[in-house]
Design a protein around this motif. Sequence first.
Motif, PDB file in Angstrom:
ATOM      1  N   GLU A 186      35.070  36.437  54.929  1.00 45.19           N
ATOM      2  CA  GLU A 186      34.941  37.156  53.660  1.00 45.19           C
ATOM      3  C   GLU A 186      33.577  37.841  53.540  1.00 45.19           C
ATOM      4  O   GLU A 186      33.478  38.949  52.995  1.00 45.19           O
ATOM      5  N   VAL A 187      32.540  37.184  54.038  1.00 49.75           N
ATOM      6  CA  VAL A 187      31.189  37.742  53.897  1.00 49.75           C
ATOM      7  C   VAL A 187      31.080  39.110  54.564  1.00 49.75           C
ATOM      8  O   VAL A 187      30.480  40.041  54.008  1.00 49.75           O
ATOM      9  N   GLY A 188      31.659  39.266  55.757  1.00 53.94           N
ATOM     10  CA  GLY A 188      31.608  40.555  56.429  1.00 53.94           C
ATOM     11  C   GLY A 188      32.208  41.660  55.580  1.00 53.94           C
ATOM     12  O   GLY A 188      31.658  42.775  55.496  1.00 53.94           O
ATOM     13  N   LEU A 189      33.335  41.364  54.937  1.00 51.56           N
ATOM     14  CA  LEU A 189      33.977  42.352  54.060  1.00 51.56           C
ATOM     15  C   LEU A 189      33.161  42.600  52.800  1.00 51.56           C
ATOM     16  O   LEU A 189      33.027  43.746  52.342  1.00 51.56           O
ATOM     17  N   ILE A 190      32.610  41.534  52.224  1.00 53.82           N
ATOM     18  CA  ILE A 190      31.811  41.670  50.998  1.00 53.82           C
ATOM     19  C   ILE A 190      30.607  42.572  51.235  1.00 53.82           C
ATOM     20  O   ILE A 190      30.316  43.475  50.439  1.00 53.82           O
ATOM     21  N   GLU A 210      26.931  36.307  37.840  1.00 52.97           N
ATOM     22  CA  GLU A 210      27.674  35.348  38.649  1.00 52.97           C
ATOM     23  C   GLU A 210      29.126  35.801  38.746  1.00 52.97           C
ATOM     24  O   GLU A 210      29.767  36.031  37.717  1.00 52.97           O
ATOM     25  N   GLN A 211      29.610  35.925  39.969  1.00 56.23           N
ATOM     26  CA  GLN A 211      30.985  36.317  40.212  1.00 56.23           C
ATOM     27  C   GLN A 211      31.615  35.340  41.201  1.00 56.23           C
ATOM     28  O   GLN A 211      30.919  34.620  41.915  1.00 56.23           O
ATOM     29  N   SER A 212      32.954  35.319  41.233  1.00 59.04           N
ATOM     30  CA  SER A 212      33.640  34.400  42.140  1.00 59.04           C
ATOM     31  C   SER A 212      34.769  35.110  42.886  1.00 59.04           C
ATOM     32  O   SER A 212      35.240  36.176  42.472  1.00 59.04           O
ATOM     33  N   TYR A 213      35.184  34.491  43.995  1.00 58.78           N
ATOM     34  CA  TYR A 213      36.325  34.958  44.773  1.00 58.78           C
ATOM     35  C   TYR A 213      36.957  33.747  45.433  1.00 58.78           C
ATOM     36  O   TYR A 213      36.468  32.619  45.287  1.00 58.78           O
ATOM     37  N   SER A 214      38.043  33.956  46.158  1.00 60.31           N
ATOM     38  CA  SER A 214      38.720  32.862  46.857  1.00 60.31           C
ATOM     39  C   SER A 214      38.891  33.201  48.330  1.00 60.31           C
ATOM     40  O   SER A 214      39.128  34.363  48.682  1.00 60.31           O
ATOM     41  N   THR A 249      30.354  33.473  44.600  1.00 61.17           N
ATOM     42  CA  THR A 249      30.757  32.171  45.127  1.00 61.17           C
ATOM     43  C   THR A 249      32.238  32.119  45.463  1.00 61.17           C
ATOM     44  O   THR A 249      33.078  32.618  44.702  1.00 61.17           O
ATOM     45  N   ASP A 250      32.557  31.489  46.598  1.00 60.79           N
ATOM     46  CA  ASP A 250      33.943  31.217  46.981  1.00 60.79           C
ATOM     47  C   ASP A 250      34.368  29.920  46.294  1.00 60.79           C
ATOM     48  O   ASP A 250      33.981  28.826  46.712  1.00 60.79           O
ATOM     49  N   VAL A 251      35.189  30.024  45.258  1.00 55.23           N
ATOM     50  CA  VAL A 251      35.527  28.849  44.460  1.00 55.23           C
ATOM     51  C   VAL A 251      36.518  27.917  45.142  1.00 55.23           C
ATOM     52  O   VAL A 251      36.753  26.796  44.670  1.00 55.23           O
ATOM     53  N   ASP A 263      39.737  42.249  48.946  1.00 51.48           N
ATOM     54  CA  ASP A 263      39.143  43.299  48.104  1.00 51.48           C
ATOM     55  C   ASP A 263      38.185  42.659  47.103  1.00 51.48           C
ATOM     56  O   ASP A 263      38.583  41.851  46.267  1.00 51.48           O
ATOM     57  N   PHE A 264      36.907  43.039  47.194  1.00 56.70           N
ATOM     58  CA  PHE A 264      35.873  42.451  46.336  1.00 56.70           C
ATOM     59  C   PHE A 264      35.204  43.504  45.454  1.00 56.70           C
ATOM     60  O   PHE A 264      34.156  43.261  44.859  1.00 56.70           O
ATOM     61  N   LYS A 265      35.824  44.667  45.376  1.00 52.57           N
ATOM     62  CA  LYS A 265      35.195  45.790  44.660  1.00 52.57           C
ATOM     63  C   LYS A 265      34.992  45.494  43.177  1.00 52.57           C
ATOM     64  O   LYS A 265      33.971  45.905  42.602  1.00 52.57           O
ATOM     65  N   ALA A 266      35.928  44.804  42.550  1.00 47.41           N
ATOM     66  CA  ALA A 266      35.779  44.522  41.119  1.00 47.41           C
ATOM     67  C   ALA A 266      34.550  43.649  40.861  1.00 47.41           C
ATOM     68  O   ALA A 266      33.728  43.947  39.974  1.00 47.41           O
ATOM     69  N   GLN A 267      34.408  42.570  41.633  1.00 51.41           N
ATOM     70  CA  GLN A 267      33.251  41.685  41.455  1.00 51.41           C
ATOM     71  C   GLN A 267      31.950  42.425  41.775  1.00 51.41           C
ATOM     72  O   GLN A 267      30.944  42.292  41.066  1.00 51.41           O
TER      73      GLN A 267
END
Length: 391
Positions: free
Chosen positions: A246-250, A213-217, A185-187, A222-226
Amino acid sequence: MQNTNSGQVRAGLSFLVTVVALGAIVGLAGCDGGGSAGSGDTIKIGEFASLTGATASFGTASHNGAIMVIDAANAAGGVLGKKIKLITEDDQSKAGEAATAVRKLISRDRVVALLGEIASSRSLEAAPIAQQSKIPMVSPGSTNPNVTKVGDYIFRVCFIDPFQGTVMAKFTLNSLKKTRVAVLTDVRQDYSVGLSQYYKDYLTKNGGTIISEQSYSSGDQDFKAQLTSVKAADPEVVFVPGYYNEVGLIVRQARELGMNVPILGGDGWDSPTLTQIGGPALENTFFSNHFSVEDQNPVIQNFVRDYRERFKKDPDGMAALGFDAAKVLLDAMTRAGSTEPAKVRDALAATVDFQGVTGKISIDPERNATKPAVVLAIKDGGFHFAETIAP
Protein backbone atom coordinates in the motif's frame (compact mmCIF):
# COMPACT_ATOMS: atom_id res chain seq x y z
CA MET A 1 -28.00 -69.33 18.30
CA GLN A 2 -27.30 -67.64 21.58
CA ASN A 3 -24.09 -69.62 22.12
CA THR A 4 -22.93 -68.85 18.58
CA ASN A 5 -23.59 -65.13 19.06
CA SER A 6 -21.73 -65.21 22.38
CA GLY A 7 -18.72 -66.75 20.65
CA GLN A 8 -18.85 -64.11 17.95
CA VAL A 9 -18.99 -61.37 20.55
CA ARG A 10 -16.03 -62.87 22.44
CA ALA A 11 -14.09 -63.19 19.18
CA GLY A 12 -14.96 -59.61 18.22
CA LEU A 13 -13.87 -58.31 21.63
CA SER A 14 -10.66 -60.28 21.41
CA PHE A 15 -9.92 -58.82 17.98
CA LEU A 16 -10.74 -55.28 19.19
CA VAL A 17 -8.41 -55.61 22.17
CA THR A 18 -5.65 -56.84 19.86
CA VAL A 19 -6.14 -53.85 17.51
CA VAL A 20 -6.14 -51.35 20.38
CA ALA A 21 -3.01 -52.90 21.85
CA LEU A 22 -1.24 -52.79 18.50
CA GLY A 23 -2.32 -49.18 18.05
CA ALA A 24 -0.90 -48.29 21.44
CA ILE A 25 2.39 -49.99 20.58
CA VAL A 26 2.59 -48.12 17.28
CA GLY A 27 1.73 -44.87 19.02
CA LEU A 28 4.41 -45.40 21.62
CA ALA A 29 6.94 -46.27 18.95
CA GLY A 30 6.07 -43.04 17.16
CA CYS A 31 6.55 -41.07 20.38
CA ASP A 32 9.94 -42.61 21.04
CA GLY A 33 11.44 -42.69 17.56
CA GLY A 34 11.15 -40.27 14.65
CA GLY A 35 8.10 -38.53 16.09
CA SER A 36 9.91 -36.84 18.99
CA ALA A 37 11.40 -33.54 17.89
CA GLY A 38 14.53 -33.81 19.98
CA SER A 39 15.10 -37.55 19.84
CA GLY A 40 17.14 -39.62 17.41
CA ASP A 41 19.58 -37.71 15.22
CA THR A 42 17.32 -34.76 14.35
CA ILE A 43 16.09 -31.60 16.06
CA LYS A 44 12.83 -30.33 14.57
CA ILE A 45 12.29 -26.58 14.46
CA GLY A 46 9.08 -25.14 13.03
CA GLU A 47 8.80 -21.97 10.99
CA PHE A 48 5.63 -20.19 9.90
CA ALA A 49 6.00 -17.41 7.34
CA SER A 50 4.16 -15.59 4.59
CA LEU A 51 5.81 -17.22 1.59
CA THR A 52 2.92 -16.28 -0.68
CA GLY A 53 0.24 -13.60 -0.64
CA ALA A 54 0.32 -9.88 0.07
CA THR A 55 3.42 -9.82 2.29
CA ALA A 56 5.35 -12.67 0.65
CA SER A 57 8.44 -10.48 0.45
CA PHE A 58 8.65 -10.50 4.26
CA GLY A 59 8.27 -14.23 4.68
CA THR A 60 10.57 -15.17 1.81
CA ALA A 61 13.34 -12.91 3.09
CA SER A 62 13.13 -14.07 6.72
CA HIS A 63 13.01 -17.70 5.55
CA ASN A 64 16.12 -17.15 3.44
CA GLY A 65 17.94 -15.80 6.47
CA ALA A 66 16.84 -18.73 8.63
CA ILE A 67 17.87 -21.43 6.18
CA MET A 68 21.32 -19.86 5.85
CA VAL A 69 21.79 -20.42 9.59
CA ILE A 70 20.33 -23.93 9.62
CA ASP A 71 22.40 -25.07 6.62
CA ALA A 72 25.60 -23.63 8.08
CA ALA A 73 24.94 -25.28 11.45
CA ASN A 74 24.25 -28.66 9.83
CA ALA A 75 27.39 -28.39 7.71
CA ALA A 76 29.35 -27.84 10.93
CA GLY A 77 27.86 -30.91 12.61
CA GLY A 78 24.53 -29.58 13.86
CA VAL A 79 23.61 -28.64 17.41
CA LEU A 80 24.28 -30.90 20.40
CA GLY A 81 25.51 -33.52 17.97
CA LYS A 82 22.23 -33.61 16.04
CA LYS A 83 21.21 -32.29 12.64
CA ILE A 84 18.46 -29.67 12.49
CA LYS A 85 15.34 -30.08 10.39
CA LEU A 86 13.50 -26.85 9.61
CA ILE A 87 9.81 -27.54 8.89
CA THR A 88 8.28 -24.51 7.19
CA GLU A 89 4.58 -23.72 6.80
CA ASP A 90 3.27 -20.97 4.49
CA ASP A 91 0.55 -18.91 6.18
CA GLN A 92 -0.18 -17.26 2.80
CA SER A 93 -0.34 -13.77 4.37
CA LYS A 94 -3.91 -14.62 5.41
CA ALA A 95 -5.68 -14.10 8.71
CA GLY A 96 -6.21 -17.39 10.53
CA GLU A 97 -3.59 -19.36 8.62
CA ALA A 98 -0.77 -18.71 11.09
CA ALA A 99 -2.75 -20.34 13.89
CA THR A 100 -3.51 -23.36 11.71
CA ALA A 101 0.15 -23.68 10.74
CA VAL A 102 1.39 -23.53 14.32
CA ARG A 103 -1.14 -26.09 15.55
CA LYS A 104 0.11 -28.45 12.86
CA LEU A 105 3.77 -27.84 13.63
CA ILE A 106 3.27 -28.48 17.33
CA SER A 107 0.75 -31.34 17.34
CA ARG A 108 1.70 -33.26 14.19
CA ASP A 109 5.35 -32.40 13.55
CA ARG A 110 6.10 -32.03 17.26
CA VAL A 111 8.71 -29.29 16.92
CA VAL A 112 10.70 -28.16 19.96
CA ALA A 113 10.68 -24.45 18.98
CA LEU A 114 9.17 -22.03 16.49
CA LEU A 115 10.44 -19.22 14.28
CA GLY A 116 7.94 -16.62 13.04
CA GLU A 117 6.26 -14.38 12.04
CA ILE A 118 7.23 -10.97 10.66
CA ALA A 119 3.70 -9.50 10.65
CA SER A 120 2.49 -8.71 14.17
CA SER A 121 -1.12 -9.69 13.52
CA ARG A 122 -0.09 -13.19 12.51
CA SER A 123 2.30 -13.58 15.44
CA LEU A 124 -0.55 -12.55 17.73
CA GLU A 125 -2.64 -15.39 16.26
CA ALA A 126 0.06 -17.99 16.80
CA ALA A 127 1.59 -16.91 20.11
CA PRO A 128 -1.26 -18.10 22.39
CA ILE A 129 -0.99 -21.60 20.87
CA ALA A 130 2.77 -21.73 21.41
CA GLN A 131 2.38 -20.39 24.93
CA GLN A 132 -0.32 -22.91 25.87
CA SER A 133 1.83 -25.73 24.49
CA LYS A 134 4.96 -24.32 26.20
CA ILE A 135 6.92 -24.26 22.95
CA PRO A 136 9.39 -21.35 22.64
CA MET A 137 8.57 -19.00 19.77
CA VAL A 138 11.02 -16.42 18.43
CA SER A 139 9.60 -13.74 16.14
CA PRO A 140 12.12 -12.24 13.73
CA GLY A 141 10.25 -9.00 13.13
CA SER A 142 6.87 -8.56 14.88
CA THR A 143 7.27 -5.15 16.49
CA ASN A 144 3.85 -4.74 18.15
CA PRO A 145 4.50 -4.82 21.94
CA ASN A 146 1.53 -7.10 22.61
CA VAL A 147 3.23 -10.06 20.90
CA THR A 148 5.54 -10.95 23.78
CA LYS A 149 2.94 -10.00 26.37
CA VAL A 150 1.14 -13.22 25.44
CA GLY A 151 3.44 -15.18 27.75
CA ASP A 152 6.88 -16.23 28.90
CA TYR A 153 7.55 -18.58 25.95
CA ILE A 154 7.26 -15.78 23.37
CA PHE A 155 10.38 -13.85 22.29
CA ARG A 156 11.53 -11.52 19.53
CA VAL A 157 14.88 -10.33 18.15
CA CYS A 158 13.61 -7.00 16.78
CA PHE A 159 12.99 -3.68 18.49
CA ILE A 160 9.39 -2.81 19.34
CA ASP A 161 7.03 -0.11 18.11
CA PRO A 162 7.28 2.24 21.12
CA PHE A 163 10.98 2.56 20.27
CA GLN A 164 10.47 2.61 16.50
CA GLY A 165 7.76 5.26 16.82
CA THR A 166 10.06 7.35 19.00
CA VAL A 167 12.91 6.95 16.50
CA MET A 168 10.87 8.35 13.64
CA ALA A 169 9.37 11.13 15.77
CA LYS A 170 12.89 12.15 16.83
CA PHE A 171 13.98 12.06 13.20
CA THR A 172 11.04 14.30 12.27
CA LEU A 173 11.76 16.86 14.98
CA ASN A 174 15.55 16.80 15.23
CA SER A 175 16.84 15.81 11.80
CA LEU A 176 14.16 17.17 9.48
CA LYS A 177 13.32 20.07 11.83
CA LYS A 178 9.59 19.68 11.08
CA THR A 179 6.65 19.91 13.50
CA ARG A 180 3.40 19.84 11.48
CA VAL A 181 2.58 16.23 10.62
CA ALA A 182 -0.21 14.24 8.97
CA VAL A 183 -0.61 10.53 9.80
CA LEU A 184 -2.11 7.85 7.55
CA THR A 185 -2.81 4.53 9.32
CA ASP A 186 -3.74 1.04 8.11
CA VAL A 187 -6.55 0.20 10.54
CA ARG A 188 -6.49 -3.51 9.67
CA GLN A 189 -2.93 -4.02 10.88
CA ASP A 190 -2.01 -4.07 14.58
CA TYR A 191 1.49 -3.04 13.53
CA SER A 192 0.30 0.14 11.82
CA VAL A 193 -2.18 1.15 14.52
CA GLY A 194 0.37 0.72 17.28
CA LEU A 195 3.23 2.44 15.48
CA SER A 196 1.03 5.42 14.62
CA GLN A 197 0.11 5.86 18.27
CA TYR A 198 3.68 5.71 19.58
CA TYR A 199 4.86 8.14 16.93
CA LYS A 200 2.08 10.59 17.78
CA ASP A 201 2.69 10.27 21.52
CA TYR A 202 6.36 11.26 21.33
CA LEU A 203 5.85 13.92 18.66
CA THR A 204 3.06 15.76 20.46
CA LYS A 205 4.88 15.65 23.82
CA ASN A 206 7.97 17.21 22.26
CA GLY A 207 6.66 20.18 20.34
CA GLY A 208 5.05 18.59 17.30
CA THR A 209 1.43 18.79 16.12
CA ILE A 210 -0.72 16.22 14.33
CA ILE A 211 -2.75 18.34 11.93
CA SER A 212 -4.49 15.53 10.00
CA GLU A 213 -5.27 11.86 10.63
CA GLN A 214 -6.57 9.56 7.92
CA SER A 215 -7.04 5.79 7.68
CA TYR A 216 -7.13 3.01 5.08
CA SER A 217 -7.30 -0.79 5.02
CA SER A 218 -4.83 -3.35 3.69
CA GLY A 219 -5.68 -4.21 0.10
CA ASP A 220 -6.97 -0.75 -0.79
CA GLN A 221 -5.77 0.62 -4.12
CA ASP A 222 -7.12 4.18 -4.26
CA PHE A 223 -6.00 6.64 -1.58
CA LYS A 224 -6.81 9.90 -3.35
CA ALA A 225 -9.66 10.86 -1.02
CA GLN A 226 -7.52 10.55 2.12
CA LEU A 227 -4.55 12.24 0.47
CA THR A 228 -6.68 15.15 -0.75
CA SER A 229 -7.74 15.79 2.86
CA VAL A 230 -4.12 15.51 4.00
CA LYS A 231 -2.96 17.97 1.34
CA ALA A 232 -5.60 20.49 2.42
CA ALA A 233 -4.12 20.48 5.94
CA ASP A 234 -0.74 21.52 4.49
CA PRO A 235 1.57 19.25 6.55
CA GLU A 236 5.36 19.51 6.55
CA VAL A 237 5.70 15.72 6.85
CA VAL A 238 3.42 12.71 6.28
CA PHE A 239 3.88 9.59 8.43
CA VAL A 240 2.63 6.34 6.84
CA PRO A 241 3.47 3.30 9.03
CA GLY A 242 2.04 0.69 6.68
CA TYR A 243 3.24 -2.29 4.65
CA TYR A 244 5.10 -1.89 1.37
CA ASN A 245 2.27 -2.86 -1.02
CA GLU A 246 0.00 0.00 0.00
CA VAL A 247 2.82 2.42 0.83
CA GLY A 248 4.19 2.32 -2.73
CA LEU A 249 0.77 3.29 -4.08
CA ILE A 250 0.19 5.94 -1.40
CA VAL A 251 3.48 7.70 -2.15
CA ARG A 252 2.88 7.60 -5.91
CA GLN A 253 -0.62 9.03 -5.56
CA ALA A 254 0.59 11.68 -3.09
CA ARG A 255 3.18 12.90 -5.61
CA GLU A 256 0.54 12.91 -8.35
CA LEU A 257 -1.47 15.29 -6.16
CA GLY A 258 1.53 17.61 -5.89
CA MET A 259 2.54 16.62 -2.35
CA ASN A 260 6.33 16.84 -2.34
CA VAL A 261 6.92 16.90 1.42
CA PRO A 262 8.96 14.14 3.12
CA ILE A 263 6.99 10.93 3.69
CA LEU A 264 8.12 8.69 6.55
CA GLY A 265 7.39 5.15 7.68
CA GLY A 266 8.56 2.12 9.62
CA ASP A 267 10.21 -1.20 8.91
CA GLY A 268 7.06 -2.42 7.13
CA TRP A 269 8.39 -0.50 4.12
CA ASP A 270 11.43 -2.74 3.85
CA SER A 271 10.99 -4.71 0.63
CA PRO A 272 12.37 -4.44 -2.90
CA THR A 273 8.73 -4.53 -4.00
CA LEU A 274 8.31 -1.04 -2.52
CA THR A 275 10.59 0.54 -5.12
CA GLN A 276 9.00 -1.51 -7.89
CA ILE A 277 5.62 -0.03 -7.00
CA GLY A 278 6.63 3.48 -5.96
CA GLY A 279 9.41 4.15 -8.47
CA PRO A 280 10.83 7.69 -8.60
CA ALA A 281 8.00 8.96 -6.38
CA LEU A 282 9.89 7.52 -3.40
CA GLU A 283 12.56 10.23 -3.50
CA ASN A 284 12.49 12.26 -0.26
CA THR A 285 11.11 9.40 1.82
CA PHE A 286 12.61 7.77 4.92
CA PHE A 287 11.90 4.75 7.09
CA SER A 288 13.22 3.07 10.24
CA ASN A 289 14.88 -0.31 9.86
CA HIS A 290 16.99 -2.94 11.61
CA PHE A 291 20.20 -2.73 9.59
CA SER A 292 21.80 -1.28 6.48
CA VAL A 293 23.78 -3.16 3.82
CA GLU A 294 26.04 -0.10 3.73
CA ASP A 295 27.20 -0.66 7.31
CA GLN A 296 30.86 -1.72 7.13
CA ASN A 297 30.75 -3.84 10.29
CA PRO A 298 32.45 -7.13 9.30
CA VAL A 299 29.57 -9.19 10.74
CA ILE A 300 27.16 -7.36 8.44
CA GLN A 301 29.42 -7.45 5.39
CA ASN A 302 30.03 -11.20 5.77
CA PHE A 303 26.26 -11.76 5.92
CA VAL A 304 25.66 -9.52 2.90
CA ARG A 305 28.36 -11.34 0.92
CA ASP A 306 27.00 -14.80 1.74
CA TYR A 307 23.40 -13.76 1.05
CA ARG A 308 24.30 -12.24 -2.32
CA GLU A 309 26.27 -15.35 -3.26
CA ARG A 310 23.37 -17.66 -2.45
CA PHE A 311 20.32 -15.64 -3.51
CA LYS A 312 21.84 -13.31 -6.14
CA LYS A 313 20.43 -10.16 -4.54
CA ASP A 314 20.92 -7.89 -1.54
CA PRO A 315 19.38 -8.91 1.78
CA ASP A 316 16.78 -6.64 3.34
CA GLY A 317 16.10 -6.12 7.03
CA MET A 318 13.69 -9.06 7.18
CA ALA A 319 16.38 -11.41 5.88
CA ALA A 320 18.77 -10.13 8.55
CA LEU A 321 16.12 -10.62 11.24
CA GLY A 322 15.34 -14.15 10.05
CA PHE A 323 19.06 -14.89 10.24
CA ASP A 324 19.36 -13.44 13.75
CA ALA A 325 16.24 -15.22 15.03
CA ALA A 326 17.60 -18.60 13.96
CA LYS A 327 21.07 -17.82 15.32
CA VAL A 328 19.71 -16.74 18.72
CA LEU A 329 17.56 -19.88 18.94
CA LEU A 330 20.42 -22.25 18.11
CA ASP A 331 22.69 -20.40 20.53
CA ALA A 332 20.08 -20.86 23.27
CA MET A 333 19.87 -24.60 22.57
CA THR A 334 23.64 -24.86 22.73
CA ARG A 335 23.84 -22.96 26.03
CA ALA A 336 20.94 -24.98 27.43
CA GLY A 337 22.68 -28.22 26.48
CA SER A 338 19.22 -29.51 25.66
CA THR A 339 16.30 -29.22 23.25
CA GLU A 340 13.81 -29.52 26.09
CA PRO A 341 11.48 -26.55 25.51
CA ALA A 342 11.58 -25.27 29.11
CA LYS A 343 15.37 -25.26 29.13
CA VAL A 344 15.53 -23.57 25.73
CA ARG A 345 13.08 -20.96 27.00
CA ASP A 346 15.29 -20.23 30.01
CA ALA A 347 18.38 -19.92 27.81
CA LEU A 348 16.59 -17.55 25.42
CA ALA A 349 15.58 -15.36 28.36
CA ALA A 350 19.24 -15.23 29.48
CA THR A 351 20.54 -13.95 26.11
CA VAL A 352 22.91 -10.99 26.62
CA ASP A 353 24.99 -9.12 24.04
CA PHE A 354 24.56 -11.73 21.33
CA GLN A 355 26.30 -10.34 18.24
CA GLY A 356 23.73 -10.44 15.47
CA VAL A 357 23.63 -8.94 12.01
CA THR A 358 21.08 -6.40 13.27
CA GLY A 359 23.24 -5.44 16.25
CA LYS A 360 24.02 -6.77 19.70
CA ILE A 361 20.92 -8.47 21.05
CA SER A 362 20.02 -8.63 24.72
CA ILE A 363 16.65 -10.04 25.77
CA ASP A 364 14.98 -7.90 28.43
CA PRO A 365 12.58 -9.15 31.15
CA GLU A 366 9.62 -8.70 28.75
CA ARG A 367 11.44 -10.92 26.19
CA ASN A 368 12.06 -8.04 23.79
CA ALA A 369 15.38 -7.20 22.16
CA THR A 370 17.19 -4.06 23.24
CA LYS A 371 19.09 -2.68 20.23
CA PRO A 372 19.51 0.44 18.06
CA ALA A 373 17.58 1.34 14.90
CA VAL A 374 18.74 2.86 11.64
CA VAL A 375 16.94 5.37 9.46
CA LEU A 376 17.19 4.74 5.73
CA ALA A 377 16.64 7.27 2.95
CA ILE A 378 15.28 6.15 -0.41
CA LYS A 379 17.30 7.70 -3.21
CA ASP A 380 17.82 6.68 -6.84
CA GLY A 381 15.78 3.52 -6.25
CA GLY A 382 17.94 2.30 -3.37
CA PHE A 383 17.84 2.25 0.44
CA HIS A 384 20.69 4.33 1.86
CA PHE A 385 21.90 4.81 5.41
CA ALA A 386 20.86 8.14 6.95
CA GLU A 387 21.57 7.76 10.69
CA THR A 388 21.53 5.44 13.69
CA ILE A 389 19.36 6.14 16.73
CA ALA A 390 20.16 4.29 19.96
CA PRO A 391 17.59 3.06 22.54
